[in-house]
Scaffold this motif. Structure first.
Motif, PDB file in Angstrom:
ATOM      1  N   LEU A 129       0.762  -1.066  -0.004  1.00  0.00           N
ATOM      2  CA  LEU A 129       0.079  -0.004  -0.051  1.00  0.00           C
ATOM      3  C   LEU A 129       0.838   1.288  -0.096  1.00  0.00           C
ATOM      4  CD1 LEU A 129      -2.860  -0.984   2.535  1.00  0.00           C
ATOM      5  CD2 LEU A 129      -2.900  -1.131   0.204  1.00  0.00           C
ATOM      6  N   GLY A 132       2.185   2.443  -3.289  1.00  0.00           N
ATOM      7  CA  GLY A 132       1.202   3.019  -4.056  1.00  0.00           C
ATOM      8  C   GLY A 132       1.188   4.391  -3.887  1.00  0.00           C
ATOM      9  N   SER A 136       1.298   8.020  -5.709  1.00  0.00           N
ATOM     10  CA  SER A 136       0.216   8.987  -5.834  1.00  0.00           C
ATOM     11  C   SER A 136      -0.008  10.191  -5.182  1.00  0.00           C
ATOM     12  CB  SER A 136      -1.187   7.785  -5.376  1.00  0.00           C
ATOM     13  OG  SER A 136      -1.271   7.981  -4.086  1.00  0.00           O
ATOM     14  N   LEU A 463       0.763  -3.315  -9.521  1.00  0.00           N
ATOM     15  CA  LEU A 463      -0.235  -3.227  -8.159  1.00  0.00           C
ATOM     16  C   LEU A 463       0.003  -1.706  -7.747  1.00  0.00           C
ATOM     17  CD1 LEU A 463      -0.497  -6.534  -6.228  1.00  0.00           C
ATOM     18  CD2 LEU A 463      -2.406  -5.322  -7.298  1.00  0.00           C
ATOM     19  N   PHE A 467      -2.755   0.867  -7.536  1.00  0.00           N
ATOM     20  CA  PHE A 467      -3.308   1.441  -6.370  1.00  0.00           C
ATOM     21  C   PHE A 467      -3.572   2.795  -6.168  1.00  0.00           C
ATOM     22  CE2 PHE A 467      -2.607   2.681  -1.897  1.00  0.00           C
ATOM     23  CZ  PHE A 467      -3.796   2.342  -1.338  1.00  0.00           C
ATOM     24  N   PHE A 470      -5.905   4.624  -7.906  1.00  0.00           N
ATOM     25  CA  PHE A 470      -7.400   4.274  -7.208  1.00  0.00           C
ATOM     26  C   PHE A 470      -7.002   5.417  -6.193  1.00  0.00           C
ATOM     27  CE2 PHE A 470      -9.076   2.120  -3.582  1.00  0.00           C
ATOM     28  CZ  PHE A 470     -10.397   2.427  -3.838  1.00  0.00           C
ATOM     29  N   ALA A 471      -5.955   5.462  -5.312  1.00  0.00           N
ATOM     30  CA  ALA A 471      -5.835   6.228  -4.148  1.00  0.00           C
ATOM     31  C   ALA A 471      -6.051   7.729  -4.345  1.00  0.00           C
ATOM     32  CB  ALA A 471      -4.558   6.060  -3.495  1.00  0.00           C
TER      33      ALA A 471
END
Lengths: 560, 42
Positions: A129, A132, A136, A463, A467, A470-471
């Motif tokens: 996580l 990501g 981001s 991934l 992510f 998306f984040a």
């Protein structure tokens, strides 16, 4: 952005990646790919450790924090030198002696397979996580300020990192990070110099610092014992030490940096180098924010630093114009009083009166900015009303000369890349060493191992980028994942401490203790307001406590 | 990886203990300096 800035930005990034790959040459087997040839010197290790920790948010948020709250955030780093000393004296020699590739591999040697894989899963979840977010978070800010497409910025950043991490492995990460860190430090020093040169000619460095002090920005140490205050001397020294012990001692993205060392001596020196440089470096970055604050005492400032958001509000809420007018009037008054204060410093007349007036005007201005933030939230409930992350970059874009803008953008993007590269490198390594080779394909050869390691790194990279995309839509997630890190680090450190210092402790009690401690920390997070740095102390102490309580009640395996 | 003699003297210091004390003394000096600065602006 000017052509010169583009040349500096693209040139710096391409040159560093090319250098890293050229110095690496194609690794032929998994051991070299994973451990980087085990020939890194202390300065490579030290810079690589610093570059791994310095994410883009360090260079975006930290000056913003200096601008808003002054130097207090530096207390968070008081634990780093202590942790570096403790790790050099204890954990690092054990890793070298046991010849492990990952931190979790040690836990199987010490306890059992389930404890090793439990901690490895915790690491993969948390760092996956985190990887990501390290893409981001800066992509959101940079794309908003530059007017770039968020999706393209995220993809471009992710792709570059995946390419050099996958092709060159650990050595490419280490080599590029050396240069990345040098550019980051050089860039921030240049920024500091430029901001200082932009202040009024009559203002000396001492005047600038004293003026910041009038507004409480120079309060670096807070000895108050309140648990709810996030950064105090006490939370920095205890919570900060535990965070640093857990992060540098058990997080594979850092462990892999110093396990690539030529010898134990080089690894220890690399860690101590980080311990010596960390606090001065963070102080310098915070000082950049403080000087930006001083700059805006003499120059007009935007009422809200996220310009893209401000334009949306301007179109929807006509009352913004009134607030901007009040802010402009207050800024003008502050400038006049700041000049009187400067004069009074030499004559000694009414200095205290001017300081009181400055503080009162600042309070009024803060109230106006709070109203603007409320207006931003009212206009768009999903908007981020916190603009401190935008302070530094918007200042760079509007005030810095050509060339330096490109360099500072390079600093921010390189920081994003260096933190992500270490994360992907470690995620790929842990996936192969602690799961694939251990439980799926024990006969994995060194030659095939490199292909598997690369495949996992690509997988984690994809991934992370997915992510990140998306984040970007869920702003609150960023804070949630930051807190998630602290929730997991405490119990993780506890497992290692039990392993090192409680010789009688065995796998099953530790495994159960870790699950129990994790549950209690999560319950504490849900049910209390304790500052998140304390989760690390609580989680670690609980693993030790539960292990000692459970140990006598769990039968020892038969030794016949 | 570790080699024989690796546990020996760090550069500039007689022992690793000396190097560790140096790092901790630097930290103490930094904290005292920052605390004095904070009080002077209180």
């Amino acid at each position: 952005m000017s052509t010169l800035d583009w040349v500096v930005l693209v040139g710096t990034i391409v040159a560093i990646v090319a250098y890293g790959l050229r110095r690496t040459r194609a690794p032929k087997n998994a051991s070299t790919w994973l451990r980087g040839g085990a020939d890194a010197k202390w300065y490579t290790i030290g810079l690589s450790i610093m570059a791994t920790q310095a994410s883009a948010i360090t260079f975006l948020s930290t000056p913003g924090q200096g601008f808003e709250d002054g130097l207090g955030f530096v207390q968070f780093y008081f634990g780093v030198p202590i942790a570096m000393v403790l790790l050099s004296g204890t954990i690092v020699p054990i890793y070298y002696r046991t010849r492990v590739l990952t931190a979790y591999e040690y836990l199987e040697q010490r306890f059992d397979l389930k404890t090793r894989q439990l901690t490895a899963v915790i690491f993969l979840l948390q760092r996956g996580l985190g990887a990501g977010l390290s893409i981001s978070a800066p992509a959101i800010i940079v794309s908003a300020v530059m007017g770039w497409s968020l999706m393209l910025t995220t993809l471009a950043l992710g792709l570059v990192v995946i390419v050099y991490t996958v092709s060159g492995g650990t050595r490419a990460v280490n080599q590029t990070q050396q240069l990345q860190m040098a550019v980051m430090l050089g860039g921030m020093l240049a920024a500091l110099g430029f901001i200082f040169s932009s202040l009024p000619a009559s203002l000396s460095f001492g005047d600038a610092v004293d003026l910041a002090g009038v507004f409480g920005k120079m309060k670096a140490v807070d000895f108050s014992p309140r648990l709810e205050t996030r950064y105090t001397f006490w939370s920095g020294l205890t919570g900060g030490t535990f965070v640093a012990l857990a992060y540098f001692g058990t997080d594979q993205s850092q462990v892999q940096r110093y396990l690539s060392g030529e010898s134990l001596t080089q690894s220890r020196l690399g860690l101590l180098f980080n311990g010596l440089l960390k606090i001065p470096m963070q102080l310098m970055i915070l000082l950049v924010g403080v000087l930006v604050f001083v700059f805006f005492q003499f120059n007009p400032s935007p009422v809200f630093f996220n310009q893209a958001e401000l334009e949306t509000v301007r179109a929807a809420a006509p009352e913004l114009a009134t607030l901007e007018g009040r802010h402009a009037a207050l800024t003008e008054q502050k400038r006049a009083v700041a000049e009187q204060w400067l004069e009074a410093r030499h004559t000694g007349n009414e200095l205290a009166t001017h300081e009181q007036r400055l503080r009162a005007l600042e309070q009024d201005d803060k109230a106006v900015r709070t109203e603007v933030r409320a207006l931003v939230k009212k206009t768009d409930a999903h908007a981020n009303a916190k603009d401190t992350d935008y302070v530094f970059l918007s200042f760079v874009m509007q005030r810095f000369p050509q060339g330096l803008v490109g360099l500072l953008l390079a600093v921010i993007l390189l920081a994003a890349m260096s933190a992500t590269a270490s994360a992907l490198n470690a995620l790929g390594t842990t996936s192969v060493v602690d799961f694939w080779k251990r439980s799926v394909e024990p006969t994995l050869s060194d030659e095939r191992g490199i292909a598997v390691a690369r495949a996992f790194t690509v997988g984690w990279g994809v991934l992370a980028v997915a992510f990140a995309a998306f984040a970007a839509q869920l702003d609150n997630l960023i804070q949630a994942v930051n807190i998630l890190g602290s929730i997991f680090y405490g119990p993780m450190l506890g497992v290692f401490l039990v392993g090192f210092f409680f010789k009688a402790a065995r796998g099953t009690p530790v495994f159960i203790a870790t699950l129990l401690a994790q549950a209690v920390v999560i319950a504490t997070f849900v049910a209390s307001d304790i500052g998140f740095l304390w989760y690390n102390v609580i989680g670690c102490a609980l693993v030790v406590f539960f292990t000692l309580v459970l140990e006598p009640f769990i039968a020892r395996p038969s030794t016949t | 990886m570790a080699e024989p003699g690796d546990e020996g003297r760090p550069p500039f210091f007689r022992t690793w203990g000396g190097a560790y004390v140096f790092v901790l003394v630097v930290l103490a000096v930094e904290i005292v300096a920052l605390a004095v600065m904070s009080w002077s602006y209180a």
